[in-house]
Write a protein that holds these residues in place. Structure first.
Motif, PDB file in Angstrom:
ATOM      1  N   LYS A 102      13.907  76.620 -33.065  1.00 29.96           N
ATOM      2  CA  LYS A 102      14.433  77.768 -33.794  1.00 29.96           C
ATOM      3  C   LYS A 102      15.255  78.589 -32.817  1.00 29.96           C
ATOM      4  O   LYS A 102      14.843  78.814 -31.682  1.00 29.96           O
ATOM      5  N   VAL A 103      16.432  79.040 -33.268  1.00 25.83           N
ATOM      6  CA  VAL A 103      17.305  79.862 -32.431  1.00 25.83           C
ATOM      7  C   VAL A 103      17.641  81.161 -33.165  1.00 25.83           C
ATOM      8  O   VAL A 103      17.579  81.234 -34.398  1.00 25.83           O
ATOM      9  N   THR A 104      17.989  82.163 -32.369  1.00 25.73           N
ATOM     10  CA  THR A 104      18.456  83.439 -32.905  1.00 25.73           C
ATOM     11  C   THR A 104      19.852  83.699 -32.356  1.00 25.73           C
ATOM     12  O   THR A 104      20.077  83.576 -31.151  1.00 25.73           O
ATOM     13  N   VAL A 105      20.767  84.030 -33.249  1.00 32.46           N
ATOM     14  CA  VAL A 105      22.155  84.326 -32.885  1.00 32.46           C
ATOM     15  C   VAL A 105      22.386  85.822 -33.060  1.00 32.46           C
ATOM     16  O   VAL A 105      22.020  86.400 -34.083  1.00 32.46           O
ATOM     17  N   THR A 106      23.012  86.414 -32.050  1.00 34.46           N
ATOM     18  CA  THR A 106      23.385  87.822 -32.098  1.00 34.46           C
ATOM     19  C   THR A 106      24.874  87.926 -31.811  1.00 34.46           C
ATOM     20  O   THR A 106      25.368  87.301 -30.872  1.00 34.46           O
ATOM     21  N   SER A 107      25.576  88.686 -32.644  1.00 34.40           N
ATOM     22  CA  SER A 107      27.002  88.903 -32.391  1.00 34.40           C
ATOM     23  C   SER A 107      27.281  90.389 -32.252  1.00 34.40           C
ATOM     24  O   SER A 107      26.578  91.230 -32.824  1.00 34.40           O
ATOM     25  N   GLU A 108      28.316  90.659 -31.490  1.00 36.49           N
ATOM     26  CA  GLU A 108      28.789  92.023 -31.303  1.00 36.49           C
ATOM     27  C   GLU A 108      30.288  92.027 -31.559  1.00 36.49           C
ATOM     28  O   GLU A 108      31.031  91.264 -30.927  1.00 36.49           O
ATOM     29  N   LYS A 109      30.720  92.846 -32.506  1.00 35.18           N
ATOM     30  CA  LYS A 109      32.139  92.905 -32.836  1.00 35.18           C
ATOM     31  C   LYS A 109      32.912  93.450 -31.638  1.00 35.18           C
ATOM     32  O   LYS A 109      32.581  94.498 -31.099  1.00 35.18           O
ATOM     33  N   VAL A 110      33.924  92.713 -31.212  1.00 33.90           N
ATOM     34  CA  VAL A 110      34.829  93.186 -30.167  1.00 33.90           C
ATOM     35  C   VAL A 110      35.957  93.963 -30.849  1.00 33.90           C
ATOM     36  O   VAL A 110      36.260  95.093 -30.463  1.00 33.90           O
ATOM     37  N   TYR A 111      36.578  93.354 -31.876  1.00 30.77           N
ATOM     38  CA  TYR A 111      37.568  94.067 -32.681  1.00 30.77           C
ATOM     39  C   TYR A 111      37.737  93.384 -34.027  1.00 30.77           C
ATOM     40  O   TYR A 111      37.425  92.207 -34.192  1.00 30.77           O
ATOM     41  N   PHE A 112      38.223  94.151 -34.980  1.00 28.78           N
ATOM     42  CA  PHE A 112      38.619  93.654 -36.293  1.00 28.78           C
ATOM     43  C   PHE A 112      39.890  94.401 -36.669  1.00 28.78           C
ATOM     44  O   PHE A 112      39.856  95.556 -37.067  1.00 28.78           O
ATOM     45  N   ARG A 113      41.037  93.748 -36.461  1.00 26.98           N
ATOM     46  CA  ARG A 113      42.327  94.360 -36.755  1.00 26.98           C
ATOM     47  C   ARG A 113      43.348  93.261 -37.039  1.00 26.98           C
ATOM     48  O   ARG A 113      43.199  92.135 -36.566  1.00 26.98           O
ATOM     49  N   PHE A 114      44.390  93.627 -37.786  1.00 27.28           N
ATOM     50  CA  PHE A 114      45.451  92.689 -38.143  1.00 27.28           C
ATOM     51  C   PHE A 114      44.879  91.389 -38.720  1.00 27.28           C
ATOM     52  O   PHE A 114      45.320  90.292 -38.395  1.00 27.28           O
ATOM     53  N   ASN A 115      43.847  91.537 -39.561  1.00 30.47           N
ATOM     54  CA  ASN A 115      43.193  90.405 -40.238  1.00 30.47           C
ATOM     55  C   ASN A 115      42.481  89.445 -39.286  1.00 30.47           C
ATOM     56  O   ASN A 115      42.210  88.309 -39.646  1.00 30.47           O
ATOM     57  N   LYS A 116      42.188  89.867 -38.074  1.00 26.52           N
ATOM     58  CA  LYS A 116      41.486  89.008 -37.121  1.00 26.52           C
ATOM     59  C   LYS A 116      40.195  89.691 -36.666  1.00 26.52           C
ATOM     60  O   LYS A 116      40.195  90.853 -36.283  1.00 26.52           O
ATOM     61  N   LEU A 117      39.109  88.921 -36.700  1.00 30.36           N
ATOM     62  CA  LEU A 117      37.805  89.379 -36.235  1.00 30.36           C
ATOM     63  C   LEU A 117      37.460  88.617 -34.966  1.00 30.36           C
ATOM     64  O   LEU A 117      37.530  87.386 -34.938  1.00 30.36           O
TER      65      LEU A 117
END
Length: 146
Positions: A102-117
């Motif tokens: 079992k794994v756990t994934v964590t993400s942190e948004k760096v940016y969301f602009r110009f339709n790119k995440l």
């Protein structure tokens, strides 16, 4: 938007869904888990007699939880039929993941602009060891134009 509503919008069939549970999601990131059951078809040939989860599957798991689930959340107020598709990644693989883990994934948004995440992502095993980490990006795509 609840985690269950986000999971219901994931565009994957059962055989290619690598999210068991979405634990947390907000404007800044997402966290979820998945168990790589021993009967998954790719273990049969990767590697004979010593199965290991392929790096591409680990990347896909991080993208589904850390990018797509977050993207669905961020797009919750958009009045268009769009989703997020992975466009690039740079992942470091540090430890193998075996059948049954079992794994756990964590993400942190760096940016969301110009339709790119763009997100910083990491995957940890149940002992809290980082098994892979890196950055994943995706673009908004119209579901009508695929």
């Amino acid at each position: 938007m609840t985690p269950q509503e986000i999971l219901a919008q994931l565009p994957y069939g059962k055989s290619f869904l690598f999210v068991d549970e979405l634990l947390d999601v907000d404007e800044n990131g997402a966290k979820g888990n998945f168990t790589y059951h021993k009967d998954l078809s790719f273990y049969e040939g990767h590697f004979k007699n010593h199965p290991v989860t392929p790096a591409v599957i680990l990347t896909e798991t991080m993208a589904q939880i850390g990018l797509v689930c977050l993207g669905i959340y961020l797009l919750r107020d958009i009045d268009q039929d769009v989703s997020i598709a992975m466009t690039s990644n740079a992942i470091d693989f540090l430890k193998p993941v075996y059948p049954g883990e079992k794994v756990t994934v964590t993400s942190e948004k760096v940016y969301f602009r110009f339709n790119k995440l763009n997100c910083k992502v990491k995957m940890e095993n149940t002992e809290g060891e980082v098994v892979c980490k890196g950055n994943i990006s995706g673009m908004l795509i119209s579901k009508d134009n695929g």
